[in-house]
Enzyme design. Structure first.
Site, PDB file in Angstrom:
ATOM      1  N   VAL A   1      29.920  53.016  47.729  1.00 37.32           N
ATOM      2  CA  VAL A   1      28.757  53.254  46.653  1.00 37.32           C
ATOM      3  C   VAL A   1      27.680  52.454  46.575  1.00 37.32           C
ATOM      4  CG1 VAL A   1      29.756  52.953  44.605  1.00 37.32           C
ATOM      5  CG2 VAL A   1      28.654  54.599  44.767  1.00 37.32           C
ATOM      6  N   TYR A   2      27.719  51.184  46.886  1.00 33.47           N
ATOM      7  CA  TYR A   2      26.765  50.113  46.566  1.00 33.47           C
ATOM      8  C   TYR A   2      25.763  50.441  47.251  1.00 33.47           C
ATOM      9  CZ  TYR A   2      30.603  47.223  44.556  1.00 33.47           C
ATOM     10  OH  TYR A   2      31.497  46.711  43.708  1.00 33.47           O
ATOM     11  N   SER A   3      24.758  50.627  46.868  1.00 31.43           N
ATOM     12  CA  SER A   3      23.194  50.868  47.316  1.00 31.43           C
ATOM     13  C   SER A   3      23.209  51.629  48.365  1.00 31.43           C
ATOM     14  CB  SER A   3      22.668  49.527  47.853  1.00 31.43           C
ATOM     15  OG  SER A   3      22.382  48.811  46.674  1.00 31.43           O
TER      16      SER A   3
ATOM     17  N   LYS B   1      35.601  49.704  49.126  1.00 32.51           N
ATOM     18  CA  LYS B   1      36.401  50.648  48.353  1.00 32.51           C
ATOM     19  C   LYS B   1      35.672  52.265  48.607  1.00 32.51           C
ATOM     20  CE  LYS B   1      35.292  47.292  44.818  1.00 32.51           C
ATOM     21  NZ  LYS B   1      34.070  46.423  45.425  1.00 32.51           N
TER      22      LYS B   1
END
Length: 326
Positions: free
Chosen positions: A60-62, A88
């Site tokens: 989900v990061y960026s 993750k």
């Protein structure tokens, strides 16, 4: 650099983990202070030069671009068998049904997407980012076991949940002979110590490696109380974590500053040294976006706090509301 085993596994990880949430293309609704691919690569190269072998990101990061940046950099700069690569699963990756969570469908889809973005055949540590209240834990644990059996993942970890939930997951794995979690990535630092009540003792008892995120409280432990940064002005998650407890936290931050001045070291080194001495912490996840962040993190390994100094730092703490999970 120091290396230790992650929990009861045979996996060697550096005592500092590079957190990669700060890398990626700015996305609407997510962090705007992230580094470009070129700047991210400089930080990753420095981490490798310092002996860091442990890198943590998330799908989900960026919107996945953190995984892409990290994957391309490590492919060019390091040998895959010497790197411990963690990511993750849980956050929303597309609109509509099955775009988030820990269902079998979501896990089996997202692990393949993460592998593609990272440009690798396997993930060393695959972590559930949050607890999924809409999916039975047995479904989640069986799906995670299957991705391990398929060779796509080497070890499993969890992050940000209540101790009873983590124990339910461990028990489900034990009952069915599925792969167990070996690590817990939780919120822990000098101004947020609620994990000491139940989660840390549980991890100690179960042989779980602890890899705390926000080890310096988003920078609040590293500067004067009145000083702000571009990240702090724009990062709403940071405000949600710490604004409500600001009055209670200020005496701790001031004691840390005084101790750092007496020791003649940057405040970040004291904050990390406190965390490194706390059992069963394995490797704080340092979200470095400047070279000085990594220099301080590695230097903190040589800072040994006395029992009196630890007590001085801890004494003003008061209970905090739970932040980081529901």
């Amino acid at each position: 650099m120091e290396y230790v085993k992650l929990g009861r596994t045979g996996l060697d990880v550096s005592r500092i983990c590079l957190g990669c949430m700060g890398f990626g293309v700015p996305q609407p609704g997510f962090h705007q202070w992230v580094l470009s691919e070129e700047e991210s690569r400089k930080v990753i190269r420095q981490a490798l030069d310092l002996g860091i072998n442990f890198f943590d990101t998330a799908n989900v990061y960026s919107a996945g671009t953190s995984e892409e940046f990290v994957g391309r950099a490590l492919k060019d700069l390091a040998r895959r068998d010497q790197i411990v690569l963690a990511t993750k699963v849980h956050g929303r990756m597309h609109e509509g049904p099955n775009g988030a969570g820990l269902s079998r469908k979501a896990i089996l889809s997202e692990v393949d997407r993460s592998l593609k973005r990272l440009g690798t055949d396997y993930i060393d540590l695959y972590q559930i980012h949050r607890w999924d209240y809409g999916t039975p834990i047995e479904e989640t644990m069986e799906a995670l076991h299957d991705v391990v059996r398929a060779g796509k993942v080497r070890y499993l970890g969890a992050s940000a949940m209540r101790a009873y939930q983590f124990l339910k997951a461990l028990n489900a794995a034990d009952r069915h002979g599925w792969t167990r979690f070996v690590s817990m990535q939780n919120h822990l630092n000098l101004i947020y110590r609620e994990e000491e009540r139940e989660m840390l003792p549980l991890c100690q008892e179960e042989g779980i490696g602890v890899i705390p995120y926000s080890p310096l409280a988003g920078g609040r432990l590293t500067r004067d109380w009145s000083e702000t940064t571009a990240r702090e002005r724009s990062d709403q998650v940071l405000h949600q974590k710490y604004d409500a407890s600001a009055d209670a936290d200020r005496p701790i931050v001031e004691r840390l500053a005084d101790l750092a001045a007496r020791r003649g070291v940057p405040r970040a080194q004291i904050g990390l040294a406190w965390l490194l001495q706390k059992a069963p912490v394995t490797a704080p996840i340092v979200g470095a976006t400047r070279s000085s962040h990594l220099d301080d993190a590695v230097a903190a390994l040589s800072v040994k706090l006395s029992a009196e100094e630890v007590a001085l730092l801890e004494e003003p703490y008061v209970p905090h509301r739970i932040v980081g999970y529901q």
